[in-house]
Design a protein around this motif. Sequence first.
Motif, PDB file in Angstrom:
ATOM      1  N   VAL A   1      64.113 -20.378 107.430  1.00  0.00           N
ATOM      2  CA  VAL A   1      65.236 -19.439 107.301  1.00  0.00           C
ATOM      3  C   VAL A   1      65.044 -18.551 106.067  1.00  0.00           C
TER       4      VAL A   1
ATOM      5  N   ARG B   1      77.557 -23.951 112.449  1.00  0.00           N
ATOM      6  CA  ARG B   1      77.128 -24.300 113.817  1.00  0.00           C
ATOM      7  C   ARG B   1      76.499 -25.689 113.847  1.00  0.00           C
ATOM      8  N   ARG B   2      75.677 -25.976 112.842  1.00  0.00           N
ATOM      9  CA  ARG B   2      75.035 -27.287 112.758  1.00  0.00           C
ATOM     10  C   ARG B   2      76.088 -28.399 112.619  1.00  0.00           C
TER      11      ARG B   2
ATOM     12  N   ARG C   1      77.966 -29.067 115.791  1.00  0.00           N
ATOM     13  CA  ARG C   1      77.156 -29.848 116.723  1.00  0.00           C
ATOM     14  C   ARG C   1      77.139 -31.329 116.313  1.00  0.00           C
TER      15      ARG C   1
ATOM     16  N   SER D   1      74.697 -15.532 106.842  1.00  0.00           N
ATOM     17  CA  SER D   1      73.841 -16.106 107.887  1.00  0.00           C
ATOM     18  C   SER D   1      73.712 -17.613 107.718  1.00  0.00           C
TER      19      SER D   1
ATOM     20  N   ASN E   1      62.436 -28.182 106.534  1.00  0.00           N
ATOM     21  CA  ASN E   1      61.618 -27.249 107.322  1.00  0.00           C
ATOM     22  C   ASN E   1      62.429 -26.036 107.767  1.00  0.00           C
ATOM     23  N   GLU E   2      63.630 -26.314 108.214  1.00  0.00           N
ATOM     24  CA  GLU E   2      64.486 -25.228 108.685  1.00  0.00           C
ATOM     25  C   GLU E   2      64.866 -24.300 107.519  1.00  0.00           C
TER      26      GLU E   2
ATOM     27  N   GLY F   1      76.925 -19.318 108.628  1.00  0.00           N
ATOM     28  CA  GLY F   1      77.043 -19.398 110.084  1.00  0.00           C
ATOM     29  C   GLY F   1      76.191 -20.521 110.655  1.00  0.00           C
ATOM     30  N   LEU F   2      74.960 -20.631 110.147  1.00  0.00           N
ATOM     31  CA  LEU F   2      74.044 -21.664 110.636  1.00  0.00           C
ATOM     32  C   LEU F   2      74.555 -23.061 110.290  1.00  0.00           C
TER      33      LEU F   2
END
Lengths: 109, 286
Positions: B24, B48-49, B52, B41, B19-20, B44-45
Amino acid sequence: MLGEFEYLLIAAAARLGDEAYGAAILLEIERSTRRKCSIGALYTTLDRLEAKGMITTWMGNPTQERGGRSKRMVRVKAKGVEAATAFHEAVSMMSHGTSWEAVQTGTRK
Amino acid sequence: MRNLWTRSTDALSRSLDPNEREAVFGDFAELGMTDQRAMRSVLGLVLRRQLRLWKQWEPWFALVAIIVPVCPLLAALSTELGQGIFPKAWMWLHHGIFYETGVSPAALLVAFFIQAIALITWSWTSTFALGSLSRRTSWVNGTLFFVMCLTLGVHRWLFSFGLLWSTPWAWLLLMVKFLVVLIPAYCGLRQSAKSLNLRIRWMVPLTAWTVTMGVLAFWTRGWGQAAIDNWSHGSSALTLLQLAQRADVWEAMVSHLLTAAVLTGPILYMLAINTFLHRQSRIRRG
């Protein structure tokens, strides 16, 4: 207390209303702050805010202009409004009576 | 032909939720983003994922409990297996004679296949457990697993065979590593991506198989040493009492037991988790 970017995101989503989704929020933030905003920062902050119960997100319908792909729609929840209001009030109160010109020129007593 | 940026973006985005990924890529299309910026981009995503995800305990547990202890052992055992067949195969094919080890060719072949099957089993079960522990970080841990298994111990082999590195035979070791460690490890990761847990009726025989192959592998590894002992003590083999009195026998036994425990650890962990989940679901069903 919200972070600066979290506040910007909630404010942008609130302003966009029913048209709040990833790309639109990103453009709104870039337009208002005149700063580049990354997709990575946007989506990870959306997740964080959703986990805190401040926003809700869902997949919208696919559109032609997006190559037939869906949008991730965003709606601000009551808790988000409350947190954004608190942030805004805190910033306003801190800024109230502060003369930035005086601070900059060093004439503040 | 799609350019490098698009391919990289596609490859990177596979670690995102479907879904993401859809949202995106839709944003990229709507914003008219260049391929290069889209790639940055997504990178970067994804970073970050991943950051986390690494705040949770599962990927660290997989790293510390599986990769750190298992990879050096798999690398060492596969290197040993490759090195073991190298002189024998070389002598046989180039000179038509058998490299004398004191063990019959048939027994050597049996030992080779048992050890190869044991390595295949350990590699598969280790990466299956790795992926099951933390599916979304499995590509980071998986890459580390592959790099460690491929590189550890190779330098010793490079030096020991010197100039032979330039011959096609020199690639035998890498081939053995690919066949008995890397390919099964990849299959284990793929299987964990399809289903995180095997059914209990598969898990029990798989554990039994892993333990049996482990015992057989360590038993057959000792055949070479047993042949040397028999040879150096005449025709009579050492008695169990004589063996028990030797310090090196105990050291080897402890080392084998520890190695077996580490290599069967992942499947035992999976069995324990599956048994627990199975019992929980039975209790819930009443």
